[in-house]
Enzyme design. Structure first.
Site, PDB file in Angstrom:
ATOM      1  N   CYS A 147      -4.505  10.211   0.639  1.00  0.00           N
ATOM      2  CA  CYS A 147      -3.540   9.115   0.792  1.00  0.00           C
ATOM      3  C   CYS A 147      -2.154   9.442   0.247  1.00  0.00           C
ATOM      4  CB  CYS A 147      -4.057   7.856   0.092  1.00  0.00           C
ATOM      5  SG  CYS A 147      -5.505   7.123   0.867  1.00  0.00           S
TER       6      CYS A 147
ATOM      7  N   LYS B 193       0.833  -1.212   0.000  1.00  0.00           N
ATOM      8  CA  LYS B 193       0.000   0.000   0.000  1.00  0.00           C
ATOM      9  C   LYS B 193       0.865   1.259   0.000  1.00  0.00           C
ATOM     10  CE  LYS B 193      -3.521   2.698   0.174  1.00  0.00           C
ATOM     11  NZ  LYS B 193      -4.598   2.636   1.148  1.00  0.00           N
TER      12      LYS B 193
END
Length: 230
Positions: A199, A145
């Site tokens: 993010c 991620k």
């Protein structure tokens, strides 16, 4: 909701599978941005009286490498027999505004603290994910991620840095990128005002905070995009 299969509550209820998906904000400590795991810690401890043998605990929060192991240690500290619990990490991959669709259509990466946990967690995701479910270990899944969003940040930074240089050279950066992208192995992004979303501007710091002396390109990219925002 009408069928009764989806409901909301303020405290966790008994189940067989628990997914932790809470914020992991950054905090500046000694001039360094460091991820905070207080929400992960609190959510984990809230499960201590509910867990029973053969339950599955999945972490989906964007987290530093080692956080899945951390939640198992927290529960062990709370007196839970973690030898009978499966732990896994599966980063969320959804676009705000298209969450319900992407929950099922996107490929997922699942990594457990051991092979058995990986298989159990992967089997759970396969019950609703139409995309592929790729199996690995927890540490690789956690890093995956961070890598995805750091990759995007670095590539955006390249385009943004080009735009700054082109301003000095009185060159139209959009024309330049269009022409450069005619090369069959070049695919430069469009420059812009830093990066968007919640993010990409955060996740690279998770790597930098732990590998300050090695993550030089990732940190430089972050600085380029921050400066472009300013």
């Amino acid at each position: 909701v009408k069928s009764g299969k989806l409901s909301a509550c303020t405290k966790p209820k008994p189940s067989d599978i628990y997914i932790i998906c809470v914020p992991t904000p950054l905090k500046k400590i000694d001039e360094q941005l460091v991820p905070q795991l207080s929400y992960v810690d609190a959510a984990t401890r809230s499960l201590k009286t509910l867990l029973k043998p053969n339950d599955l605990v999945i972490l989906e929060s964007t987290s530093p490498v080692g956080t899945t192991k951390f939640i198992s240690e927290v529960l062990e500290e709370e007196g839970v027999d973690i030898s009978k619990i499966s732990f896994a990490y599966c980063p969320e991959r959804v676009l705000p505004g298209s969450i319900i669709k992407e929950l099922t259509t996107n490929d997922r990466v699942v990594g457990g603290l051991n092979n058995e946990s990986t298989e159990i967690a992967a089997s759970f995701y396969k019950t609703f994910v139409k995309g592929n479910v790729y199996k690995t270990n927890a540490e690789t899944a956690e890093m995956c991620k961070l890598t995805e969003n750091s990759f995007r940040d670095v590539n955006i930074a390249f385009a943004n840095e080009l735009s700054i240089i082109c301003d000095d050279e009185d060159i139209n950066v959009n024309e330049l990128i269009m022409l450069a992208n005619k090369h069959p192995r070049v695919d430069i992004l469009e420059p812009g005002p830093g990066v968007g979303g919640h993010c990409i501007a955060i996740d690279p710091w998770f790597i930098v905070s732990k590998h300050k002396s090695k993550a030089k390109l990732i940190e430089s990219a972050r600085e380029v995009n921050i400066n472009k925002e300013d």
